[in-house]
Design a protein around this motif. Structure first.
Motif, mmCIF file in Angstrom:
data_model
loop_
_atom_site.group_PDB
_atom_site.id
_atom_site.type_symbol
_atom_site.label_atom_id
_atom_site.label_comp_id
_atom_site.label_asym_id
_atom_site.label_seq_id
_atom_site.Cartn_x
_atom_site.Cartn_y
_atom_site.Cartn_z
ATOM 1 N N SER A 22 0.866 -1.410 0.072
ATOM 2 C CA SER A 22 0.046 -0.144 0.053
ATOM 3 C C SER A 22 0.979 1.201 -0.045
ATOM 4 O O SER A 22 2.080 1.110 0.426
ATOM 5 C CB SER A 22 -0.889 0.315 1.197
ATOM 6 O OG SER A 22 -0.232 0.275 2.387
ATOM 7 N N LYS A 23 0.350 2.411 -0.543
ATOM 8 C CA LYS A 23 1.277 3.575 -0.363
ATOM 9 C C LYS A 23 1.499 4.069 0.991
ATOM 10 O O LYS A 23 2.444 4.550 1.276
ATOM 11 C CB LYS A 23 0.181 4.714 -1.187
ATOM 12 C CG LYS A 23 1.055 5.934 -1.339
ATOM 13 C CD LYS A 23 0.084 6.794 -2.408
ATOM 14 C CE LYS A 23 0.942 7.875 -2.883
ATOM 15 N NZ LYS A 23 0.117 8.940 -3.876
ATOM 16 N N ARG A 24 0.415 3.742 1.861
ATOM 17 C CA ARG A 24 0.798 4.173 3.408
ATOM 18 C C ARG A 24 1.938 3.499 3.814
ATOM 19 O O ARG A 24 2.783 3.946 4.545
ATOM 20 C CB ARG A 24 -0.601 3.722 3.960
ATOM 21 C CG ARG A 24 -0.536 4.100 5.694
ATOM 22 C CD ARG A 24 -1.721 4.102 6.212
ATOM 23 N NE ARG A 24 -1.750 4.195 7.704
ATOM 24 C CZ ARG A 24 -2.556 4.413 8.479
ATOM 25 N NH1 ARG A 24 -3.851 4.024 8.001
ATOM 26 N NH2 ARG A 24 -2.409 4.674 9.652
ATOM 27 N N LEU A 25 2.019 2.089 3.690
ATOM 28 C CA LEU A 25 3.218 1.437 4.182
ATOM 29 C C LEU A 25 4.308 1.684 3.389
ATOM 30 O O LEU A 25 5.528 1.915 4.121
ATOM 31 C CB LEU A 25 2.926 -0.117 3.785
ATOM 32 C CG LEU A 25 4.014 -0.958 4.397
ATOM 33 C CD1 LEU A 25 4.232 -0.905 6.107
ATOM 34 C CD2 LEU A 25 3.406 -2.554 4.189
ATOM 35 N N VAL A 27 5.140 4.691 2.437
ATOM 36 C CA VAL A 27 5.538 5.799 3.031
ATOM 37 C C VAL A 27 6.340 5.822 4.482
ATOM 38 O O VAL A 27 7.039 6.450 4.893
ATOM 39 C CB VAL A 27 4.319 7.221 3.143
ATOM 40 C CG1 VAL A 27 4.630 8.252 4.042
ATOM 41 C CG2 VAL A 27 3.935 7.310 1.925
ATOM 42 N N LEU A 28 5.340 4.858 5.097
ATOM 43 C CA LEU A 28 6.084 4.494 6.647
ATOM 44 C C LEU A 28 7.450 3.891 6.462
ATOM 45 O O LEU A 28 8.443 4.147 7.132
ATOM 46 C CB LEU A 28 5.224 3.585 7.196
ATOM 47 C CG LEU A 28 5.442 3.181 8.634
ATOM 48 C CD1 LEU A 28 5.388 4.545 9.712
ATOM 49 C CD2 LEU A 28 4.375 2.110 8.924
ATOM 50 N N ASP A 31 9.750 6.858 6.432
ATOM 51 C CA ASP A 31 9.529 7.487 7.495
ATOM 52 C C ASP A 31 10.982 8.241 8.042
ATOM 53 O O ASP A 31 12.028 7.707 8.174
ATOM 54 C CB ASP A 31 8.844 6.924 8.763
ATOM 55 C CG ASP A 31 8.313 8.158 9.506
ATOM 56 O OD1 ASP A 31 6.990 8.258 9.514
ATOM 57 O OD2 ASP A 31 8.802 8.822 10.283
ATOM 58 N N ARG A 36 9.881 4.368 13.255
ATOM 59 C CA ARG A 36 8.681 4.210 12.462
ATOM 60 C C ARG A 36 9.065 3.560 11.368
ATOM 61 O O ARG A 36 8.291 2.618 10.647
ATOM 62 C CB ARG A 36 7.919 5.343 12.375
ATOM 63 C CG ARG A 36 7.311 5.976 13.472
ATOM 64 C CD ARG A 36 6.597 7.406 13.317
ATOM 65 N NE ARG A 36 5.777 7.371 12.157
ATOM 66 C CZ ARG A 36 4.555 7.158 11.965
ATOM 67 N NH1 ARG A 36 3.878 6.772 13.112
ATOM 68 N NH2 ARG A 36 3.780 7.257 11.043
ATOM 69 N N GLY A 40 7.712 -0.021 9.947
ATOM 70 C CA GLY A 40 7.080 -0.104 8.430
ATOM 71 C C GLY A 40 7.796 -1.200 7.531
ATOM 72 O O GLY A 40 7.218 -2.222 6.864
ATOM 73 N N HIS A 44 6.168 -4.940 6.472
ATOM 74 C CA HIS A 44 6.155 -5.536 5.152
ATOM 75 C C HIS A 44 6.656 -6.567 5.091
ATOM 76 O O HIS A 44 6.558 -7.595 4.180
ATOM 77 C CB HIS A 44 7.279 -4.257 4.053
ATOM 78 C CG HIS A 44 7.423 -4.660 2.825
ATOM 79 N ND1 HIS A 44 6.314 -4.729 1.996
ATOM 80 C CD2 HIS A 44 8.493 -5.015 2.194
ATOM 81 C CE1 HIS A 44 6.745 -5.135 0.605
ATOM 82 N NE2 HIS A 44 8.272 -5.376 0.840
ATOM 83 N N GLY A 92 9.504 9.850 3.554
ATOM 84 C CA GLY A 92 8.215 9.676 3.343
ATOM 85 C C GLY A 92 7.780 9.964 2.034
ATOM 86 O O GLY A 92 6.450 10.113 1.836
ATOM 87 N N PRO A 94 6.348 8.961 -1.241
ATOM 88 C CA PRO A 94 5.783 7.789 -1.758
ATOM 89 C C PRO A 94 5.942 7.263 -3.215
ATOM 90 O O PRO A 94 5.382 6.275 -3.768
ATOM 91 C CB PRO A 94 4.320 7.917 -1.434
ATOM 92 C CG PRO A 94 4.087 9.427 -1.438
ATOM 93 C CD PRO A 94 5.520 10.093 -1.016
#
Length: 141
Positions: A22-25, A27-28, A31, A36, A40, A44, A92, A94
């Motif tokens: 996912s895009k959120r993961l 980015v994490l 970080d 963080r 992440g 993954h 961060g 993405p």
């Protein structure tokens, strides 16, 4: 007789990098805070380990050992990749993901040929490292 472990390892790698991403993961994993970022990457890699375990079980291979080795190699490779990407683009960002290339928000990277070539080089090196590690793991199982 068991099947060659490379097939389930390659299938699980594709599942972990494409189907369970996912895009959120993404980015994490990049970080600014190292804790963080490590979390992440661990999440993954956990997805990869679970996918590997399931696929190796289905193919009659040493699933627990394979999953542990996949987690370890994936963590090291992705940690290095994400640190390099943070140096190049900052924390961060993405757009270093496949999904980022097709999103409207990240059109700048598509227009930036140098940035795209850098991203392609990082991605290619990352995937080759994973492939060689998976080949090595398959010889151990």
């Amino acid at each position: 007789m068991t099947a060659s472990p490379i097939i389930p390892l390659l299938i699980s790698h594709a599942i972990g990098d494409v189907a369970i991403s996912s895009k959120r993961l993404a980015v994490l994993k990049r970080d600014a805070k190292v804790g963080r970022q490590l979390a992440g990457i661990a999440i993954h890699c956990g997805f990869h380990a679970v996918a590997s375990y399931i696929m190796l079980q289905l193919f009659g291979c040493a699933a627990l050992l394979g999953a542990a080795l996949v987690f370890g190699q994936h963590f090291i490779i992705d940690f290095v990749r994400c640190r390099i990407e943070r140096l190049v683009w900052g924390p961060g960002k993405p757009f270093q993901t496949i999904s980022g290339l097709v999103s409207k928000q990240d059109r700048a990277i598509k227009r930036d040929k140098k940035g795209f070539l850098i991203w392609g080089g990082i991605l290619g090196t990352d995937q080759l490292a994973h492939l060689f590690c998976l080949l090595g793991i398959s010889t151990l199982l």
